[in-house]
Design a protein around this motif. Structure first.
Motif, PDB file in Angstrom:
ATOM      1  N   SER A   1       3.135  26.629  58.240  1.00  0.00           N
ATOM      2  CA  SER A   1       3.521  25.355  58.859  1.00  0.00           C
ATOM      3  C   SER A   1       3.433  24.217  57.855  1.00  0.00           C
ATOM      4  O   SER A   1       4.294  23.334  57.793  1.00  0.00           O
ATOM      5  N   ASN A   2       2.352  24.228  57.051  1.00  0.00           N
ATOM      6  CA  ASN A   2       2.199  23.183  56.038  1.00  0.00           C
ATOM      7  C   ASN A   2       3.327  23.240  55.012  1.00  0.00           C
ATOM      8  O   ASN A   2       3.862  22.204  54.585  1.00  0.00           O
ATOM      9  N   GLN A   3       3.681  24.447  54.577  1.00  0.00           N
ATOM     10  CA  GLN A   3       4.766  24.586  53.618  1.00  0.00           C
ATOM     11  C   GLN A   3       6.090  24.100  54.204  1.00  0.00           C
ATOM     12  O   GLN A   3       6.882  23.437  53.537  1.00  0.00           O
ATOM     13  N   GLU A   4       6.300  24.452  55.470  1.00  0.00           N
ATOM     14  CA  GLU A   4       7.527  24.024  56.131  1.00  0.00           C
ATOM     15  C   GLU A   4       7.573  22.495  56.245  1.00  0.00           C
ATOM     16  O   GLU A   4       8.620  21.866  56.030  1.00  0.00           O
ATOM     17  N   THR A   5       6.418  21.886  56.569  1.00  0.00           N
ATOM     18  CA  THR A   5       6.349  20.419  56.650  1.00  0.00           C
ATOM     19  C   THR A   5       6.625  19.785  55.300  1.00  0.00           C
ATOM     20  O   THR A   5       7.339  18.781  55.187  1.00  0.00           O
ATOM     21  N   ARG A   6       6.043  20.396  54.236  1.00  0.00           N
ATOM     22  CA  ARG A   6       6.248  19.864  52.896  1.00  0.00           C
ATOM     23  C   ARG A   6       7.716  19.985  52.487  1.00  0.00           C
ATOM     24  O   ARG A   6       8.289  19.063  51.876  1.00  0.00           O
ATOM     25  N   VAL A   7       8.337  21.106  52.837  1.00  0.00           N
ATOM     26  CA  VAL A   7       9.755  21.280  52.525  1.00  0.00           C
ATOM     27  C   VAL A   7      10.596  20.241  53.256  1.00  0.00           C
ATOM     28  O   VAL A   7      11.526  19.648  52.689  1.00  0.00           O
ATOM     29  N   ASP A   8      10.273  19.986  54.544  1.00  0.00           N
ATOM     30  CA  ASP A   8      11.002  18.965  55.307  1.00  0.00           C
ATOM     31  C   ASP A   8      10.826  17.590  54.683  1.00  0.00           C
ATOM     32  O   ASP A   8      11.779  16.800  54.597  1.00  0.00           O
ATOM     33  N   SER A   9       9.593  17.304  54.246  1.00  0.00           N
ATOM     34  CA  SER A   9       9.327  16.005  53.623  1.00  0.00           C
ATOM     35  C   SER A   9      10.122  15.852  52.329  1.00  0.00           C
ATOM     36  O   SER A   9      10.715  14.792  52.054  1.00  0.00           O
ATOM     37  N   GLU A  10      10.136  16.920  51.521  1.00  0.00           N
ATOM     38  CA  GLU A  10      10.894  16.869  50.270  1.00  0.00           C
ATOM     39  C   GLU A  10      12.387  16.723  50.526  1.00  0.00           C
ATOM     40  O   GLU A  10      13.095  15.995  49.821  1.00  0.00           O
TER      41      GLU A  10
ATOM     42  N   ARG B   1      14.687  13.636  49.325  1.00  0.00           N
ATOM     43  CA  ARG B   1      15.924  13.793  48.585  1.00  0.00           C
ATOM     44  C   ARG B   1      17.074  13.036  49.251  1.00  0.00           C
ATOM     45  O   ARG B   1      17.921  12.432  48.584  1.00  0.00           O
ATOM     46  N   LYS B   2      17.093  13.058  50.581  1.00  0.00           N
ATOM     47  CA  LYS B   2      18.120  12.306  51.298  1.00  0.00           C
ATOM     48  C   LYS B   2      17.986  10.809  51.029  1.00  0.00           C
ATOM     49  O   LYS B   2      18.983  10.109  50.819  1.00  0.00           O
ATOM     50  N   VAL B   3      16.724  10.334  51.041  1.00  0.00           N
ATOM     51  CA  VAL B   3      16.487   8.911  50.759  1.00  0.00           C
ATOM     52  C   VAL B   3      16.937   8.571  49.348  1.00  0.00           C
ATOM     53  O   VAL B   3      17.585   7.541  49.096  1.00  0.00           O
ATOM     54  N   GLN B   4      16.612   9.459  48.388  1.00  0.00           N
ATOM     55  CA  GLN B   4      17.015   9.228  47.012  1.00  0.00           C
ATOM     56  C   GLN B   4      18.534   9.236  46.866  1.00  0.00           C
ATOM     57  O   GLN B   4      19.101   8.411  46.151  1.00  0.00           O
ATOM     58  N   GLN B   5      19.183  10.171  47.550  1.00  0.00           N
ATOM     59  CA  GLN B   5      20.637  10.212  47.508  1.00  0.00           C
ATOM     60  C   GLN B   5      21.245   8.939  48.075  1.00  0.00           C
ATOM     61  O   GLN B   5      22.227   8.404  47.541  1.00  0.00           O
ATOM     62  N   GLN B   6      20.662   8.432  49.167  1.00  0.00           N
ATOM     63  CA  GLN B   6      21.158   7.197  49.764  1.00  0.00           C
ATOM     64  C   GLN B   6      20.964   6.020  48.811  1.00  0.00           C
ATOM     65  O   GLN B   6      21.823   5.141  48.681  1.00  0.00           O
ATOM     66  N   GLN B   7      19.795   6.013  48.131  1.00  0.00           N
ATOM     67  CA  GLN B   7      19.533   4.951  47.162  1.00  0.00           C
ATOM     68  C   GLN B   7      20.535   5.001  46.012  1.00  0.00           C
ATOM     69  O   GLN B   7      21.008   3.960  45.536  1.00  0.00           O
ATOM     70  N   VAL B   8      20.853   6.221  45.575  1.00  0.00           N
ATOM     71  CA  VAL B   8      21.843   6.373  44.508  1.00  0.00           C
ATOM     72  C   VAL B   8      23.205   5.862  44.967  1.00  0.00           C
ATOM     73  O   VAL B   8      23.918   5.170  44.228  1.00  0.00           O
ATOM     74  N   GLU B   9      23.582   6.195  46.214  1.00  0.00           N
ATOM     75  CA  GLU B   9      24.863   5.729  46.741  1.00  0.00           C
ATOM     76  C   GLU B   9      24.889   4.210  46.854  1.00  0.00           C
ATOM     77  O   GLU B   9      25.880   3.562  46.511  1.00  0.00           O
ATOM     78  N   ASP B  10      23.760   3.637  47.357  1.00  0.00           N
ATOM     79  CA  ASP B  10      23.676   2.182  47.465  1.00  0.00           C
ATOM     80  C   ASP B  10      23.798   1.531  46.095  1.00  0.00           C
ATOM     81  O   ASP B  10      24.481   0.506  45.931  1.00  0.00           O
ATOM     82  N   LEU B  11      23.104   2.114  45.114  1.00  0.00           N
ATOM     83  CA  LEU B  11      23.169   1.575  43.751  1.00  0.00           C
ATOM     84  C   LEU B  11      24.587   1.675  43.194  1.00  0.00           C
ATOM     85  O   LEU B  11      25.077   0.753  42.525  1.00  0.00           O
ATOM     86  N   LYS B  12      25.248   2.795  43.490  1.00  0.00           N
ATOM     87  CA  LYS B  12      26.623   2.983  43.024  1.00  0.00           C
ATOM     88  C   LYS B  12      27.546   1.933  43.627  1.00  0.00           C
ATOM     89  O   LYS B  12      28.358   1.320  42.920  1.00  0.00           O
ATOM     90  N   HIS B  13      27.407   1.715  44.963  1.00  0.00           N
ATOM     91  CA  HIS B  13      28.248   0.711  45.614  1.00  0.00           C
ATOM     92  C   HIS B  13      27.953  -0.686  45.076  1.00  0.00           C
ATOM     93  O   HIS B  13      28.872  -1.494  44.860  1.00  0.00           O
ATOM     94  N   ALA B  14      26.661  -0.984  44.875  1.00  0.00           N
ATOM     95  CA  ALA B  14      26.290  -2.300  44.350  1.00  0.00           C
ATOM     96  C   ALA B  14      26.858  -2.501  42.956  1.00  0.00           C
ATOM     97  O   ALA B  14      27.364  -3.584  42.618  1.00  0.00           O
ATOM     98  N   THR B  15      26.793  -1.459  42.127  1.00  0.00           N
ATOM     99  CA  THR B  15      27.330  -1.548  40.770  1.00  0.00           C
ATOM    100  C   THR B  15      28.838  -1.751  40.800  1.00  0.00           C
ATOM    101  O   THR B  15      29.384  -2.580  40.054  1.00  0.00           O
ATOM    102  N   GLU B  16      29.524  -0.995  41.670  1.00  0.00           N
ATOM    103  CA  GLU B  16      30.967  -1.152  41.783  1.00  0.00           C
ATOM    104  C   GLU B  16      31.323  -2.562  42.246  1.00  0.00           C
ATOM    105  O   GLU B  16      32.293  -3.157  41.764  1.00  0.00           O
ATOM    106  N   SER B  17      30.532  -3.107  43.177  1.00  0.00           N
ATOM    107  CA  SER B  17      30.789  -4.460  43.657  1.00  0.00           C
ATOM    108  C   SER B  17      30.583  -5.483  42.548  1.00  0.00           C
ATOM    109  O   SER B  17      31.380  -6.411  42.371  1.00  0.00           O
TER     110      SER B  17
END
Length: 300
Positions: free
Chosen positions: A45-54, A58-74
């Protein structure tokens, strides 16, 4: 209660009767198995929770990258717009500057098609941030806007420096011809009486150019009694010139004419005996002798 276990061996059957402690062993084994299972489940269960957290990280990081990309393009789009505006303004300034330089013969001092020479020692500074760069470009655009207003003013001032030279009355109102009647008393060519001739007549070929003896504003361009087709030019400071008996008039009232510009064609309209220009100079509305203006040197 007791339990007896019979064990068949080579020497016969052996009877073994376990104690109470042996009866507890299965319970202990079951408990141990349950504990191991619980531990394994919690670890999973702990491993599964850690995998979900990771995965969420990663989703948050991907969103940040997309936001940064859009901001740079703007920001890049904003930067491109600034550059385009600067290029347009610079093109206008160069055209205006080149026109001023050509008009006032300054091409040898100002070459607007070449890069401006700059240089000098420089220390290493901090890296330029995009926001700061955009601010600097905005300031430059404002400077160019100001220069765009100042250049026409400069051209106007430079033009005004030549106004006195332009409105300086000098020379003859014709390119080719001769003086046929001076200023002053003369015998009238129509009735023979002694009359005052308030101008100078220059005879020549019909259709020859009649030119302005100074720059000014046309205040009359049409027929006037006695003068035929007349052009009158106001030169300021109370001075005006008149050009009479023209065949055709090439200017209109309100036109600004330069010194030496063609304003009419020589003719014999009005009270005239042949092709000529009746030339007058008026000061304060009164005709004066034009001779001193005709024969004085041009103002250089």
């Amino acid at each position: 209660m007791s339990v007896t276990v019979l064990i068949q061996g080579r020497n016969g059957v052996t009877r073994w009767q376990p104690g109470k402690s042996w009866l507890v062993l299965p319970i202990l084994l079951l408990a141990a198995g349950a504990g191991v299972a619980q531990y394994s489940f919690e670890k999973f269960s702990n491993q599964e929770t850690r995998v979900d957290s990771e995965r969420q990280a990663r989703k948050v990081q991907q969103q940040q990258v997309e936001d940064l990309k859009h901001a740079t393009e703007s920001q890049l789009a904003t930067l491109a717009a600034h550059v385009a505006r600067m290029q347009a303004e610079m093109t206008r300034l160069e055209a205006m500057g080149q026109q001023v330089a050509q008009t006032y013969k300054l091409e040898d001092q100002f070459d607007f098609s070449a890069k401006a020479g700059v240089g000098g020692m420089s220390d290493l500074g901090q890296s330029i941030e995009l926001d700061q760069l955009i601010q600097d470009m905005d300031a430059m655009v404002q400077r160019m806007d100001t220069s765009k207003v100042q250049l026409p003013l400069l051209e106007t001032v430079a033009s005004n420096l030549h106004i006195d030279q332009e409105r300086y009355i000098s020379g003859r109102p014709i390119g080719k011809g001769w003086l046929s009647s001076p200023y002053g008393l003369r015998n009238d060519p129509f009735n023979g009486r002694r009359t005052m001739h308030k101008g100078i007549d220059f005879a020549g070929s019909e259709g020859a150019d009649v030119i302005a003896t100074a720059g000014g504003v046309v205040t009359w361009a049409g027929s006037m009694f006695g003068y035929g087709n007349l052009v009158e030019i106001d030169h300021g400071n109370g001075l005006r010139t008149r050009y009479g008996h023209n065949k055709t008039v090439h200017v209109s009232v309100g036109d600004v004419v330069a010194k030496g510009a063609k304003i009419a064609s020589m003719g014999s309209t009005g009270r005239s005996t042949g092709p000529h220009v009746h030339y007058e100079v008026l000061r304060g509305g009164q005709q004066i002798d034009p001779s001193k203006y005709v024969y004085r040197k041009a103002n250089n």
